[in-house]
Design a protein around this motif. Structure first.
Motif, PDB file in Angstrom:
ATOM      1  N   GLU A   2      87.030  43.861  75.944  1.00 24.00           N
ATOM      2  CA  GLU A   2      86.543  44.892  75.035  1.00 24.00           C
ATOM      3  C   GLU A   2      85.753  44.299  73.870  1.00 24.00           C
ATOM      4  N   GLU A   3      86.182  43.146  73.379  1.00 24.06           N
ATOM      5  CA  GLU A   3      85.477  42.505  72.267  1.00 24.06           C
ATOM      6  C   GLU A   3      84.038  42.167  72.659  1.00 24.06           C
ATOM      7  N   ARG A   4      83.862  41.625  73.855  1.00 27.42           N
ATOM      8  CA  ARG A   4      82.516  41.263  74.295  1.00 27.42           C
ATOM      9  C   ARG A   4      81.644  42.500  74.498  1.00 27.42           C
ATOM     10  N   PHE A   5      82.251  43.588  74.937  1.00 30.83           N
ATOM     11  CA  PHE A   5      81.511  44.842  75.076  1.00 30.83           C
ATOM     12  C   PHE A   5      80.944  45.264  73.721  1.00 30.83           C
ATOM     13  N   TYR A   6      81.786  45.228  72.698  1.00 30.01           N
ATOM     14  CA  TYR A   6      81.324  45.615  71.365  1.00 30.01           C
ATOM     15  C   TYR A   6      80.233  44.661  70.866  1.00 30.01           C
TER      16      TYR A   6
END
Length: 700
Positions: free
Chosen positions: A502-506
């Motif tokens: 999720e962090e990389r998506f953001y």
């Protein structure tokens, strides 16, 4: 009166709840959703919050059931689902919906016995054979997810995807067949990847091909013979029913082929994918159901293959062509057109690079004309191009040919999408009623698509709200180049996160513009008529004396020269202006012209005439800083994208005189030897230029 496509688009954005619930009602739900869209906010472990959304949040669905079971139950089991065309093996085979369902039920039973459960990931590393499609449908039938990887990826690239996906098992084949190169053994890649990966899948299921077998599978390493497992299960009556999943649970994971860093795992949610994809294939591609035939020339390792070889055609009960071959050489540049003729194809979807390859081998279109003159293309209603920007000349050439030989009203449609979007973001809708809330009306018979604009990718598709902004995130006037972004939520097929990241998506999609826009990474503009022009990737924009130019626009100008067959533009460092446009060109091929050397530096007359076109069409500030010419030196990915970043690195190294420096060549490169050729051309060009300086002569 607005065009119907504009009306549909406006409705999809103004009232997404009603619009998408209408299209959801066209599918079979094991549990029907009570609403279409739920908007929320997600807080990351880092403390950052960003917009989040879920489509059909309380629905439950089986994609395999919608692709197979419901068609058989409706009495359409004898309709042809898949036609396998394999010119590299001389094989042809047809699968009806009933036969395909039978194969999938049994294989799903095998996978269940081998330990696959709902929520598991199974990696598919396969050539373009029917077993690959059967595998995907069987995995999804169990409520598991597939992660398809392009067959032929090297062990290191495959190992990266094993590490990331952590699959319970790998489904593979004994070999692939790369055009005229003959069988390519998969065993070294699969075993090498597992050895390199810290994560070890429990099983490897191997489809044995007659062309090259995987001798003596290692049972202790979990290697199993696919055909034997299926035969045993069939004899014992082992089958598996469809297992529904929640709408927001994963259908598949697909890894982007980025040129730097580890691949990103885009996860496709089951409910949104089914609804959005079934709309897109009817509305954009005009494939509406039984009797319609779609020929998508992609690979199942790419998102286009997932969508329009496998799921899209089967979702609406149409026929899909599965093609194992190349646009040229298997056996010649007429292969695509003969497939269209033999199987009465209605829609052909391919990449601009495929048409360039065909044009290179058949510059006079003799194969197209030959099939066209005997009426073999009368069923073809559309030729769709995606994967990278299509130069206007290609659009015009094939539009003229379609008008002459194809179905009345047939169009060439350049459209734009990405792994992240899961379906086209823009295009020209070829069928009106599929996108309207109201039932079909008499006026629909008179529907005419929007006119094509060579060089543009059409207008937005339902659910995609596309904007152009500057580097600070402010919208720019129409006709102004900028960053292409989208308003969230995306249409139902679009990603909502990355697999386990999720962090990389953001950071990759939302952070740049503080969550206000989703960054596509593309640069382009929207013109006064609302057409989208995708000019380049954002990092392919060239900054010349504070003026921003897209590589696509400059390439378009260069390709208008009658002696240029292909062009790729990158930036070359310049001490005064920062960068200058620098072009790699391939001369237009004529019969018998492939012999003889081509100097890396073109004649001054050619340079001047090409540069004049750039100055006339783009502006004097965009004048070229140099040209390298040659054959087979513009590297591409297997999906047809030009690897400008590789050429840019070679040029930047050439400026420094460091011709042997390592460049970042992605594993998706179609032919690594092309990079070697380009490196040699760069060396030759700069050494010639340096020699000219020493001799006191001006050298272009």
């Amino acid at each position: 009166m607005p065009h119907p496509q504009d009306t549909v688009q406006e409705l999809s954005l103004r009232d997404p709840e009603s619009f998408w619930r209408h299209h959801a009602d066209l599918l079979h739900w094991h549990r029907k959703p009570s609403r279409a869209l739920r908007r929320t906010t997600k807080t990351l472990p880092s403390g950052v919050s960003h917009p989040h959304w879920t489509w059909f949040p309380d629905g439950e669905i089986s994609t395999t059931y919608n692709c197979l079971d419901r068609h058989v139950a409706a009495g359409r089991g004898d309709n042809v689902a898949i036609i396998w065309e394999s010119p590299v093996t001389g094989s042809k085979e047809k699968y009806t919906y009933r036969r395909l369902l039978d194969e999938v039920e049994v294989l799903a039973g095998v996978l269940r016995e081998e330990g696959v459960r709902k929520g598991d990931v199974v990696l598919i590393y396969m050539p373009m054979i029917p077993a690959a499609l059967i595998a995907a449908l069987a995995i999804v039938r169990l409520g598991a997810m597939h992660a398809a990887v392009f067959g032929g990826f090297a062990a290191t690239s495959l190992a990266q995807r094993i590490e990331a996906a952590k699959p319970r098992m790998i489904m593979t084949a004994s070999c692939g067949i790369e055009g005229t190169k003959g069988p390519l053994a998969y065993r070294p890649m699969v075993e090498g990847a597992i050895e390199k990966s810290s994560f070890k899948p429990e099983k490897v299921i191997i489809w044995q091909r007659d062309q090259l077998r995987w001798d003596k599978p290692d049972k202790l390493a979990g290697q199993r013979n696919w055909q034997r497992l299926v035969k045993s299960a069939r004899n014992r009556g082992v089958r598996a029913e469809a297992v529904p999943v929640k709408s927001n649970e994963g259908l598949y994971v697909i890894y982007t082929s980025g040129t730097t860093g580890l691949p990103k795992g885009v996860i496709r949610e089951a409910g949104g994918h089914a609804v959005g994809l079934s709309l897109s294939i009817r509305y954009l591609f005009d494939i509406n159901g039984p009797g319609d035939v779609m020929f998508c020339t992609s690979d199942i390792g790419w998102v286009v293959g997932h969508c329009y070889i496998l799921y899209g055609p089967l979702m609406v009960g149409a026929t899909s062509i599965l093609y194992e071959g190349k646009p040229v050489g298997t056996p010649d540049a007429g292969a695509f057109w003969r497939v269209v003729e033999e199987h009465k194809v209605n829609t052909l979807s391919t990449a601009p690079t495929a048409l360039r390859a065909i044009r290179k081998d058949d510059p006079d279109n003799k194969f197209f004309e030959e099939v066209g003159r005997r009426g073999g293309l009368k069923t073809l209603r559309g030729l769709f191009l995606a994967g990278e920007r299509s130069e206007p000349s290609i659009i015009r050439i094939y539009q003229d040919l379609l008008t002459k030989y194809a179905a009345p009203g047939a169009n060439v449609v350049d459209h734009w999408w990405s792994t992240e979007s899961g379906s086209p973001i823009s295009g020209l809708a070829q069928h009106s009623t599929a996108g309207l809330l109201a039932p079909a009306s008499p006026q629909d018979a008179a529907y005419k698509p929007l006119p094509i604009k060579p060089g543009s990718a059409g207008k937005p598709m339902p659910g995609f709200d596309v904007r152009i902004v500057d580097d600070e995130g402010n919208e720019v006037p129409k006709g102004t180049m900028g960053n292409v972004v989208m308003v969230t939520p995306l249409a139902p097929t679009g990603l909502t996160t990355l697999f386990n990241d999720e962090e990389r998506f953001y950071k990759g999609y939302l952070k740049r513009f503080n969550g206000r826009w989703l960054d596509t990474g593309d640069a382009g503009m929207i013109d006064e008529d609302g057409y989208i022009h995708i000019m380049a990737r954002s990092d392919d924009i060239i900054n010349v004396a504070a003026h921003r130019f897209s590589t696509g626009a400059i390439e378009q100008a260069i390709l208008s020269h009658p002696d240029v067959g292909e062009a790729s533009v990158v930036g070359i460092p310049d001490p005064l202006k920062g960068h200058l446009p620098f072009a790699f060109i391939q001369p237009r091929t004529t019969p018998g012209s492939n012999d003889g050397p081509i100097p890396a530096t073109p004649m001054p007359e050619l340079f001047t005439s090409i540069n004049t076109l750039v100055r006339e069409q783009i502006g004097a500030i965009a004048s070229l800083g140099g040209i390298i010419q040659g054959r087979n030196m513009i590297p591409k990915t297997r999906s047809g994208k030009t690897l400008r970043r590789v050429l840019r690195e070679l040029v930047e190294n050439g400026v420094k005189g460091d011709f042997d420096a390592k460049v970042n060549v992605p594993p998706t490169v179609e032919d690594a030897e092309v990079v070697t050729v380009a490196r040699g051309r760069v060396r030759e060009y700069f050494e010639e230029r340096e020699g000219a300086k020493k001799m006191g002569r001006a050298k272009l």
